[in-house]
Design a protein around this motif. Structure first.
Motif, short mmCIF file in Angstrom:
data_model
loop_
_atom_site.label_atom_id
_atom_site.label_comp_id
_atom_site.label_asym_id
_atom_site.label_seq_id
_atom_site.Cartn_x
_atom_site.Cartn_y
_atom_site.Cartn_z
N THR A 69 -1.96 -1.87 9.12
CA THR A 69 -2.04 -1.71 10.57
C THR A 69 -1.52 -0.36 11.04
OG1 THR A 69 0.07 -2.84 10.63
CG2 THR A 69 -1.85 -4.15 11.13
N GLN A 70 -1.13 0.49 10.11
CA GLN A 70 -0.52 1.76 10.53
C GLN A 70 -1.50 2.69 11.23
OE1 GLN A 70 2.15 2.36 6.71
NE2 GLN A 70 2.46 3.96 8.24
N GLY A 71 -1.02 3.26 12.31
CA GLY A 71 -1.83 4.19 13.09
C GLY A 71 -2.27 5.40 12.30
N VAL A 72 -1.39 5.93 11.43
CA VAL A 72 -1.77 7.16 10.71
C VAL A 72 -2.95 6.90 9.78
CG1 VAL A 72 0.42 8.42 10.82
CG2 VAL A 72 0.09 6.71 9.02
N ILE A 73 -3.03 5.68 9.26
CA ILE A 73 -4.13 5.37 8.34
C ILE A 73 -5.44 5.25 9.12
CG2 ILE A 73 -4.98 3.64 6.71
CD1 ILE A 73 -2.01 3.17 5.94
N SER A 74 -5.39 4.55 10.25
CA SER A 74 -6.58 4.48 11.11
C SER A 74 -7.01 5.86 11.54
CB SER A 74 -6.28 3.68 12.38
OG SER A 74 -6.11 2.35 12.07
N ASP A 75 -6.03 6.70 11.82
CA ASP A 75 -6.31 8.04 12.31
C ASP A 75 -7.14 8.81 11.28
OD1 ASP A 75 -5.71 9.90 14.46
OD2 ASP A 75 -4.56 11.03 12.97
N LYS A 76 -6.77 8.68 10.03
CA LYS A 76 -7.52 9.37 8.97
C LYS A 76 -8.93 8.80 8.88
CE LYS A 76 -7.42 10.25 3.94
NZ LYS A 76 -7.67 11.70 3.93
N ARG A 129 -11.55 9.49 -2.00
CA ARG A 129 -10.29 9.62 -2.73
C ARG A 129 -9.11 9.03 -1.97
NH1 ARG A 129 -8.45 16.00 -2.92
NH2 ARG A 129 -8.59 16.40 -0.69
N GLY A 130 -9.29 8.81 -0.67
CA GLY A 130 -8.23 8.16 0.10
C GLY A 130 -8.26 6.65 -0.01
N PHE A 131 -9.47 6.10 0.11
CA PHE A 131 -9.58 4.63 0.24
C PHE A 131 -10.40 3.98 -0.88
CE2 PHE A 131 -9.13 6.35 4.54
CZ PHE A 131 -8.18 5.51 5.11
N ASN A 132 -10.92 4.76 -1.83
CA ASN A 132 -11.96 4.32 -2.75
C ASN A 132 -13.21 4.06 -1.91
OD1 ASN A 132 -13.29 3.81 -5.07
ND2 ASN A 132 -12.47 1.74 -5.36
N ASN A 133 -13.85 2.91 -2.07
CA ASN A 133 -15.13 2.76 -1.38
C ASN A 133 -14.95 2.30 0.06
OD1 ASN A 133 -16.59 3.63 -3.57
ND2 ASN A 133 -16.57 1.58 -4.49
N THR A 134 -15.70 2.96 0.93
CA THR A 134 -15.75 2.57 2.34
C THR A 134 -17.23 2.43 2.67
OG1 THR A 134 -15.77 4.89 2.99
CG2 THR A 134 -13.61 3.84 2.88
N PRO A 552 -4.68 1.32 2.29
CA PRO A 552 -5.37 0.11 2.74
C PRO A 552 -6.47 0.47 3.75
CG PRO A 552 -3.21 0.27 3.77
CD PRO A 552 -3.29 1.39 2.77
N ILE A 553 -7.54 -0.28 3.72
CA ILE A 553 -8.57 -0.14 4.76
C ILE A 553 -7.91 -0.55 6.08
CG2 ILE A 553 -10.80 -1.06 5.57
CD1 ILE A 553 -11.25 0.37 2.98
N PRO A 554 -8.11 0.22 7.14
CA PRO A 554 -7.44 -0.14 8.40
C PRO A 554 -7.76 -1.58 8.83
CG PRO A 554 -8.42 2.03 8.57
CD PRO A 554 -8.88 1.45 7.25
N GLN A 555 -6.69 -2.30 9.15
CA GLN A 555 -6.87 -3.71 9.51
C GLN A 555 -7.83 -3.88 10.69
OE1 GLN A 555 -5.55 -6.16 7.64
NE2 GLN A 555 -6.79 -7.54 8.90
N ALA A 556 -7.76 -2.98 11.64
CA ALA A 556 -8.62 -3.10 12.82
C ALA A 556 -10.09 -3.07 12.42
CB ALA A 556 -8.31 -1.98 13.82
N GLN A 557 -10.42 -2.27 11.42
CA GLN A 557 -11.82 -2.18 10.98
C GLN A 557 -12.24 -3.49 10.32
OE1 GLN A 557 -13.90 0.29 11.75
NE2 GLN A 557 -12.20 1.15 12.89
N ILE A 558 -11.32 -4.08 9.56
CA ILE A 558 -11.64 -5.37 8.93
C ILE A 558 -11.80 -6.43 10.01
CG2 ILE A 558 -10.71 -7.17 7.42
CD1 ILE A 558 -9.39 -4.94 5.77
N ASP A 559 -10.97 -6.36 11.02
CA ASP A 559 -11.08 -7.33 12.12
C ASP A 559 -12.40 -7.17 12.86
OD1 ASP A 559 -8.63 -8.39 11.47
OD2 ASP A 559 -7.53 -7.21 12.95
N GLN A 568 -10.59 -5.65 1.75
CA GLN A 568 -9.34 -4.89 1.66
C GLN A 568 -9.11 -4.43 0.23
OE1 GLN A 568 -7.30 -2.75 2.62
NE2 GLN A 568 -6.43 -3.90 4.32
N ASN A 569 -8.43 -3.31 0.10
CA ASN A 569 -8.07 -2.78 -1.20
C ASN A 569 -6.98 -3.64 -1.83
OD1 ASN A 569 -9.85 -0.64 -1.45
ND2 ASN A 569 -8.56 0.69 -0.19
N PRO A 570 -6.78 -3.51 -3.15
CA PRO A 570 -5.73 -4.29 -3.81
C PRO A 570 -4.36 -3.96 -3.24
CG PRO A 570 -7.07 -3.10 -5.43
CD PRO A 570 -7.51 -2.64 -4.09
#
Lengths: 573, 1059
Positions: A69-76, A129-134, A552-559, A568-570
């Motif tokens: 849920t971190q903002g910095v991750i969503s930001d990227k 390289r940040g998230f693996n597959n998106t 982690p894949i941003p939770q908001a995107q999964i939602d 979600q990633n491992p």
């Protein structure tokens, strides 16, 4: 402005500019290609710095406690996908643009497409390289055309390669405008993409070509600049060393063109005597400083630089008015182009005063970063005063520079079939030879005997600031693949420190003969650093295998997309 | 002679001979004469807001009548949508507010005055003069744009700040579909109808003068540590940190080394802190002993253009009260001259008013000068030409907070700065410059006095014209045609200067100047036909109409520049600055075209049935859904008129009402995204430019997709059900109005978040996906009577219960992912299904970890240690993570209400007015700054921290004061920050004295009243922040207190004079 107005020869150029623009993330500082958080902080080169509570969303990142849920991750994630979306929008407009039979316009369309696909490959590479597959979305899917149903079940590499191959095939070698990508940048990037997949043979072939024949967009043959420090001066933007850089510019009407992602990463409380004045983020780690220790001109192996006998002497815990004498031992000269430390001349400003320019030394250590810092002589020209803080510059952000290319090529020489350890050593030595240049040594030796007021030290500017010792490797150092590998990896750490590569390097090096290379390195760094930082910023932090390699894949995107579609990633998110 | 309850003469009262059309109007001295046919004659005396009085003339030749004000007079004429109705015949839910209730409190914006005055209306406001407020009629119908529609003399508007309360004649709140859906597509959030004062037929010239003058006091700030305590607690933090580090390392704590390593620049590195004499001597910190000021003065420099800054700042050992330093006792004046009169063929009212209200913060003020002219002429006996027009000059200075000031509580503003500045820092340095955190060791708060002073030259104004011209034609008796053209012109301009700072650790490094302005012109064209007739027992009232409007067309522009040659404001304009930027924007407004009708049928005033239908078209929707139709039906049954009720003696009148209908809403689109139907591209230097040529100094602007359109978007619809009773009991002693209501909003307009893959910068279109439910009970009780002869009282109480719930979000989503405001890394809000709007979300603090054993046996929690928060393991999986977050409360009050109490004794009147808000929570994130050491360490510390956890203070709720900033301390949204926001406030007490009639006559006056008032005399609340009135700029995101501007105590006095 509707789509029809953009489907014109001028419109497709304007749409392309917006794609280039997004490479630095714009409003999404975490999506910038500098990767100062994702590459450097996670790589242990720098820490978050500042106060524990300031921008505390970065704290879990440097401690390897990321949450979905971190903002910095969503930001990227958001910033990179905005780049993808702008690329896709341009791709949709291109076929609607009627060339009206003009061959010139048809050719322009192809060149625009080639640039767009280069940039799209870049955005997906950063995601990969940040998230693996998106989710892979191209111009064929969009709002109300099934885009929300695209999951992350497909490997991105083939699509990234396809886009970059199109760029290689269709980009010209040179442009009149320095900011455009050329075919050599595309080839180099392709080699990097292959390197990340451990496809060393294919990567080596391209690197050989690039090193032999590559040239910049302005037609200069790729080469190292004579001085290491010149790489980070705005006046040397688009030099022969610049393979691909984000074009930064000051005083354009928006600091978003002037490296806004770095606006916090400056010495603190300098007043007009120093650059930036705020906010003490991105301070080099104590361990990074130690790494520059040399013995017989070569770096120390097996982390021996962290042993008490070899550690760099710092002014940790001292006030700027307290007596201090800098470390007198041998160090790599790149140390003082990378890290600001007490009583070493800080560019053309003044001797670095230590704690006075650091916001919270007990939390962030004794150092400040030095690369991408503007010179006093650049104030107001290559620096932008139009926002809340002065820390905005016109210094281009290197995404790939030639010494990076040489060191990647060196890796390929070690790993590829038909590679040569001698050639690998030669590449590394080219980088070291440049670093040896005494003309580029930081000058100004602290004169302890003559100094009485430690706030105003007496310096001898005829002498180098420290005992700079740097030698070239010899064949014995590159006798085995394992030695060669270790030396190349060390060279990347020294040469590219603070430039956003290290974490990703550590992860891709965790393969084959060294499966836990990166994890071990990071845990060793955390173990060393934690007791050095009295605030406890690193106490108890550790890297967890099979979790912290990826974000982690941003939770908001999964939602939004549902967990069935976007997985979600491992890790325990 | 007619006089009011206090003996004041009443001009303009209607006197009608019962059973005839014959009548007259009282003159400015309340006098009237009417010839009557005989002794049986009965006079009906009526006046708005007063009960109808019947007088048997008998043999009297001179009649003195004292009218009594009505609480809810059944015969009160209520101004409703496009027409007038008697309250007796109302079938919908309608409330009125008396003008004198609107004029007692010194507020700049009349919308704020509805707080606690109307059941079913929630008003959340703050103390800034001229601020906007969250005014919500029957809950929060949608996710945004929930402000009611205001109708002023028939012309719709969304901004009511230009109205002078003294000019208002009537205020009517239309709450349900039965009453409001005549306004169709703009009525879903309720309609508030104002009419302004008018002259009366045959009224002699009357002049009134109303004056209110007084002050607001700043009150007290938060309780912050003095310099000694601040230093001691900084030391405690280091000690506590060393304890934790030693515990983690399995060694004994070594405080001496810890302090030496910490080595505070001001307080040293010893076992006890040393308070220095000077905190900054040319950059050196922690200087003890004396300083040669004369020598230092030669080095002094506070102008960054002249080189390095050199200041000498003495430690303020007594401690600076920063809140006191930025505030003041602020004056307010409001005065109105009203002139009204009328002849046989004309009537007029002219109001000239001034309001000048200073804020308790320096350089924060509200000014309004208004000139209102209302007139009506009988061109022919059955043709009237009239106009209502107001010109206004409005100035709001130093207002902060989103959406016109209502967002201030969520801002990091100067009020927060006052609680972040350590008290050891003085306001000024030794030579007159500002002192601040350039003195090392105090982190980054900025000197708020410098910030307020820096706004001294800022200026702004708005010029407005608002009104309409109309024609009314009585075709045949009962049938009136009316046409009205209304306009709304608005222009503003603002000039702002920003200082080149030197006194702070983080400074603005340039002198900035910006200016900008805008204008809008909107119009409304309305045509109606109204037929009212009674046929025996049957009364019918038919209204049909057509309306077309544009919400306002116009341009905005803004320019800015840096570093002019001189900082003298008389020199500065953008031409004289460097790095100039300019921008502009145009707005076509939204067009609407509407047709509506209303039919009312009453049988013997016992059975009343009303039907309303409105069809609206709006340019903001795509062709497929451009029109919407909004019907409503309502009925009333006067049960007290039934024979079987005649035996129930205590009921004087009882009516049961019921209504059902729909109202539309397009406001979210009209206000926020008029181009919702179109996919658009755009670009600007900030978002999409690139230095493609590698120049280092210029950038080419590119275009990207800025918004995604949807052609299928349509109106949102609020379906309302209302059941109510209107009763008069005990011979008119007790009035009761109760409404049970429910409002279900469907097809709710919501920018359904799209996956990031679509492009993060493209605004998603509003689509009709969500649902929201509001339900509640509105209660009004009024009681009046005489205690003894000469002593009368009046009490009225209103209250409303509200339940608000999001019932669907759409797209399969459980919560609004896009509304996630962050406050220094804390994200307190989640709008989720089954919860109220803007609900607080985070970890539930179960307590504080008391021991290592407790840490090891509790669920795994990142950063857990002794003295830190222990969060509740909601899902019982042994790990505290995202899944353990839960709802922590809602900022939506469960109950709001007001009580007005009046006592009259002879010529004295005493009124008290209380307001209460119950059941709402506040997310007090200001505590992040003041209650935790590592938030910005070195900044000021709240005295609350003295009660923080320690091994000897184990019952504390504030965690241990230490350096660590992690999941278990200050970084997460948790119940620690959630506080009960309920409060009861005595908003106003007024004591008035009316000069006796005999005296008045001597001075040829008709009224002279003096009054004194105290505002906000007390507030009962458990809230820790400055003030529990915490609103917000957006309904999906409010109730967060970072730096709320408090509503404070004030005193006013004044007079009301009439000739």
């Amino acid at each position: 402005l509707n789509e029809d107005l953009l489907a014109t020869p001028q419109g497709i150029e304007a749409s392309l500019i917006a794609v280039y623009s997004q490479v630095n993330g714009r409003g999404n500082r975490m999506a910038s290609p500098s990767n100062w958080v994702w590459g450097s902080i996670r790589g242990g080169e720098n820490n978050k710095g500042t106060d524990p509570g300031d921008y505390s969303d970065i704290n879990p990142i440097q401690r390897f406690e990321a949450q979905s849920t971190q903002g910095v991750i969503s930001d990227k994630y958001n910033g990179l996908y905005e780049g993808v979306a702008r690329a896709n929008a341009t791709m949709r407009i291109l076929p609607k643009t009627d060339a009206k039979g003009s061959a010139a316009i048809e050719a322009q369309k192809v060149k625009v497409e080639a640039q767009v696909r280069f940039l799209r490959a870049h955005f997906y590479f950063e995601l990969k390289r940040g998230f693996n597959n998106t989710p892979y979305v191209d111009e064929s899917v969009d709002y109300q055309k099934g885009i929300e149903l695209v999951g992350n079940d497909k490997d991105l590499w083939p699509m990234i390669e396809a886009d970059m191959q199109f760029a290689i095939d269709n980009l010209p070698e040179t442009w009149s405008e320095a900011g455009r990508v050329n075919s050599w940048a595309a080839k180099t990037y392709m080699a990097k993409i292959l390197l990340y997949q451990h496809k060393f043979d294919a990567a080596k072939a391209i690197f050989d070509d690039v090193i032999a024949n590559g040239k910049t967009t302005k037609g200069a043959k790729y080469a190292l600049l004579p001085n290491f420090s010149d790489v980070f001066k705005a006046s040397n933007d688009n030099s022969a060393e610049s393979v691909w850089a984000y074009q930064s510019a000051a005083n354009t009407g928006s600091v978003n063109n002037a490296n806004p992602e770095f606006d916090l990463n400056w010495p603190y409380n300098t007043g007009p005597d120093g650059p930036g004045n705020c906010c003490s983020f991105f301070q080099p780690t104590i361990e990074m400083g130690n790494t520059f220790r040399t013995a017989a001109g070569l770096p120390l192996k097996n982390r021996a630089y962290d042993l008490p006998a070899n550690e760099l002497k710092t002014d940790m815990g001292l006030e700027s008015k307290d007596p201090f004498t800098p470390d007198a031992g041998p160090v790599d000269p790149r140390l003082d182009h990378t890290i600001g430390r007490r009583y070493i001349q800080y560019l053309d400003w003044k001797p670095f005063p230590g704690k006075a320019w650091i916001r919270n030394q007990p939390n962030a250590g004794p150092y400040q970063t030095k690369k991408y810092v503007y010179y006093k002589t650049d104030k107001g020209t290559n620096q932008d005063n139009s926002s809340w803080t002065p820390g905005y510059t016109a210094i281009n952000v290197n995404i790939i520079r030639f010494s990076d290319v040489l060191l990647m090529a060196a890796e390929c020489e070690v790993e590829a079939a038909g590679g040569s350890l001698t050639k690998a050593m030669d590449y590394v030595n080219q980088v070291r030879t440049r670093a040896q240049n005494p003309a580029d040594f930081v000058m100004g030796l602290f004169n302890a005997g003559a100094t009485t007021d430690y706030l105003n030290p007496v310096m001898d500017y005829t002498k180098p600031a420290a005992d700079y010792q740097i030698a070239l490797y010899t064949a014995a150092d590159f006798a085995t693949a394992a030695d060669a590998r270790e030396n190349i990896r060390m060279e990347r750490k020294l040469e590219l420190s603070g430039e956003g590569h290290r974490f990703f390097d550590l992860m891709r090096w965790s393969f084959g003969a060294t499966p836990t290379y990166g994890i071990d390195d990071i845990n060793a760094y955390l173990t060393y650093e934690a007791p050095k930082i009295p605030s406890g910023a690193f106490t108890g932090a550790k890297f967890t295998k099979d979790q912290d390699e990826l974000l982690p894949i941003p939770q908001a995107q999964i939602d939004i997309q549902t967990p069935d579609i976007l997985k979600q990633n491992p890790g325990g998110y | 002679t007619v006089a009011d309850e206090s003996g004041n003469f009443m001009p303009g009262v209607n006197i009608i001979l019962k059973g005839t059309a014959k009548g007259t109007v009282s003159d400015s001295e309340g006098k009237f004469s009417l010839s009557v046919p005989g002794n049986d004659a009965v006079l009906l005396i009526t006046f708005v807001g007063y009960g109808t009085t019947e007088v048997q003339v008998g043999s009297q030749t001179s009649i003195e009548v004292n009218l009594q004000p009505d609480l809810t007079s059944l015969d009160e004429v209520v101004v409703t949508g496009y027409s007038f109705d008697k309250r007796r015949e109302l079938t919908g839910s309608v409330s009125t507010v008396k003008t004198k209730d609107l004029t007692v409190t010194p507020t700049g914006n009349v919308e704020q005055l509805l707080q606690g005055r109307v059941a079913g209306v929630t008003v959340i406001s703050n103390g800034q003069p001229g601020t906007t407020s969250q005014v919500r009629v029957r809950g929060f119908g949608g996710f945004g744009a929930n402000q009611p529609l205001y109708i002023v003399d028939g012309v719709p508007t969304l901004d009511i700040s230009f109205i002078n309360p003294d000019d208002i004649e009537t205020t009517t709140v239309l709450k349900d579909a039965g009453s409001a859906s005549i306004y169709g597509a703009r009525a879903a959030a309720g309609v508030i109808v104002y009419t302004t004062k008018k002259g009366k037929k045959g009224q002699k010239l009357a002049v009134t003068y109303d004056l209110m003058a007084g002050v607001s006091t700043p009150g007290k700030g938060q309780d912050m540590m003095n310099p000694t305590d601040f230093a001691d607690w900084t030391w405690n933090a280091i000690r506590n940190t060393e304890d934790a580090n030693a515990r983690a390392g399995g060694v004994a704590p070594d405080y001496a080394t810890a302090f030496a390593k910490f080595n505070h620049p001001q307080f040293g590195g010893g076992l006890t802190p040393v308070i220095p004499d000077y905190i900054n001597v040319g950059g050196a910190a922690g200087v003890t002993g004396s300083v040669d000021l004369a020598a230092e003065k030669l080095k002094y420099n506070i102008d960054p253009r002249n080189g390095s800054i050199y200041q000498v700042v003495k430690a303020n050992k007594q401690g600076t009260d920063w809140y006191k330093a930025i505030t003041r006792t602020a004056p307010i004046v409001r005065q109105t001259i009203g002139v009204s009169g009328g002849g046989e063929t004309h009537r007029f009212y002219i109001g000239l008013s001034q309001q000048d209200q200073q804020g308790i913060l320096k350089n924060n003020s509200f000014k309004r000068y208004a000139a209102r002219a209302n007139s009506e002429f009988d061109v022919l006996p059955n043709l009237r030409l009239g106009e209502n027009l107001q010109f206004t000059y409005l100035q709001r200075l130093g207002l902060s907070g989103g959406d016109g000031g209502r967002g201030i509580s969520a801002d990091e503003n100067d009020i927060l700065s006052a609680f972040r500045m350590p008290s050891i820092i003085p306001i000024y340095d030794e030579f007159g410059g500002y002192a601040g955190t350039a003195a090392k060791g105090f982190n980054n708060p900025r000197n708020p006095v410098a910030s307020r002073d820096g706004q001294a030259n800022n200026t702004a104004y708005q010029a407005m014209a608002f009104g309409n011209i109309y024609l009314e034609y009585d075709v045949i008796p009962g049938l009136t045609l009316r046409t009205s053209i209304g306009g709304n012109y608005y222009q503003n301009r603002a000039h702002n200067y920003s200082r080149w700072q030197y006194e702070n650790s983080e400074n603005n490094s340039a002198f900035g100047y910006s200016e900008g302005g805008s204008y809008r012109f909107g119009w409304t064209f309305t045509n109606t036909a109204n037929y009212k007739k009674t046929f025996g027992d049957h009364g019918i009232d038919v209204l049909v109409g057509q309306e077309a409007l544009n919400t306002g067309k116009g341009w905005d522009d803004n320019e800015s520049g840096l570093n002019p040659f001189s900082w003298d404001p008389n020199f500065i304009n953008t031409t004289n600055t460097n790095s100039r930027q300019a921008g502009s924007y145009y707005d076509n407004g939204a067009n609407m075209s509407s047709y509506f009708g209303q039919v009312k049928y009453a049988f013997k005033e016992k059975y009343i049935l009303t039907g309303v239908l409105r069809r609206d078209g709006s340019s903001v929707f795509g062709v497929n859904h451009r029109y919407g139709t909004f019907p409503a039906v309502s009925a009333a049954w006067r049960i007290s008129a039934e024979p079987f009720m005649q035996s129930v003696s205590f009921i004087s009148d009882l009516k049961i009402r019921g209504g059902y209908g729909t109202m539309g809403n397009s406001n979210p689109i009209v206000q926020y995204n008029k181009n919702n139907q179109y996919t658009l591209y755009g670009g600007n230097v900030g978002n999409s430019s690139y230095d493609i040529s590698g120049s280092n100094s210029s950038a080419t602007t590119g275009f990207y997709r800025t918004s995604i359109g949807n052609k299928d978007t349509k109106w949102e619809t609020a379906v309302t059900t209302n059941i109510g009773i209107d009763g008069q009991l005990f011979g008119g002693k007790l009035d009761v109005i109760i409404d049970f209501w429910k409002k279900d909003t469907k097809d709710l307009l919501y920018q359904l978040p799209l996956p990031a893959t679509v492009g993060y910068n493209a605004t998603p279109p509003y689509v009709n996906v969500a649902k929201m439910q509001n339900k509640g009970i509105d209660i009004f009780l009024g009681n009046k009577g005489n205690i003894t002869s000469g002593l009368s009282y009046e009490v009225n109480v209103n209250g409303s219960f509200l339940h608000n719930e999001i019932t669907e979000i759409g797209g399969g989503q459980k919560y609004m992912t896009t509304v996630n405001p962050g406050f220094r890394g804390i994200n307190p809000i989640r709008n989720q299904l089954g919860q109220s709007i803007s609900a607080f979300f985070g970890y539930q603090v179960q307590g504080i970890f008391q021991s290592s054993e407790e840490v090891s046996t509790a669920a795994t929690q990142s950063g857990a240690d002794i003295g830190r928060f222990r969060y509740k393991d909601i899902n019982n999986d042994g790990v505290i993570n995202d899944a353990d977050r839960t709802f922590l409360g809602s900022p939506v009050p469960k109950f709001t209400g007001g009580m007005n109490f009046t006592l009259r004794y002879k010529n004295f009147d005493l009124t008290a007015y209380l307001y209460t808000s119950l059941g709402n929570k506040i997310f007090n994130v200001s505590r992040w700054f003041t209650d935790f050491y590592p938030s910005f360490q070195g900044a000021a510390i709240s005295n609350r921290v003295k009660d923080s956890w320690s091994p000897t203070n184990t019952g504390a709720t504030i965690p241990i004061f230490e350096s660590a900033s992690n999941f278990s301390t200050n970084t997460q949204s948790s119940s620690f920050y959630v506080e009960n926001g309920s409060y009861l406030r005595l908003q106003n007490v007024t004591l008035g004295y009316n000069l006796p009639t005999a005296l008045l006559e001597k001075f040829k006056m008709t009224k002279l009243r003096f009054f004194v008032s105290a505002n906000n005399l007390f507030t009962i609340t458990g809230y820790n922040g400055l003030d529990p009135a915490v609103g917000g700029a957006a309904d999906t995101n409010f109730g967060i207190d970072v730096g709320n501007y408090p509503v404070t105590r004030g005193y006013t006095g004044g007079l009301n004079l009439a000739f």
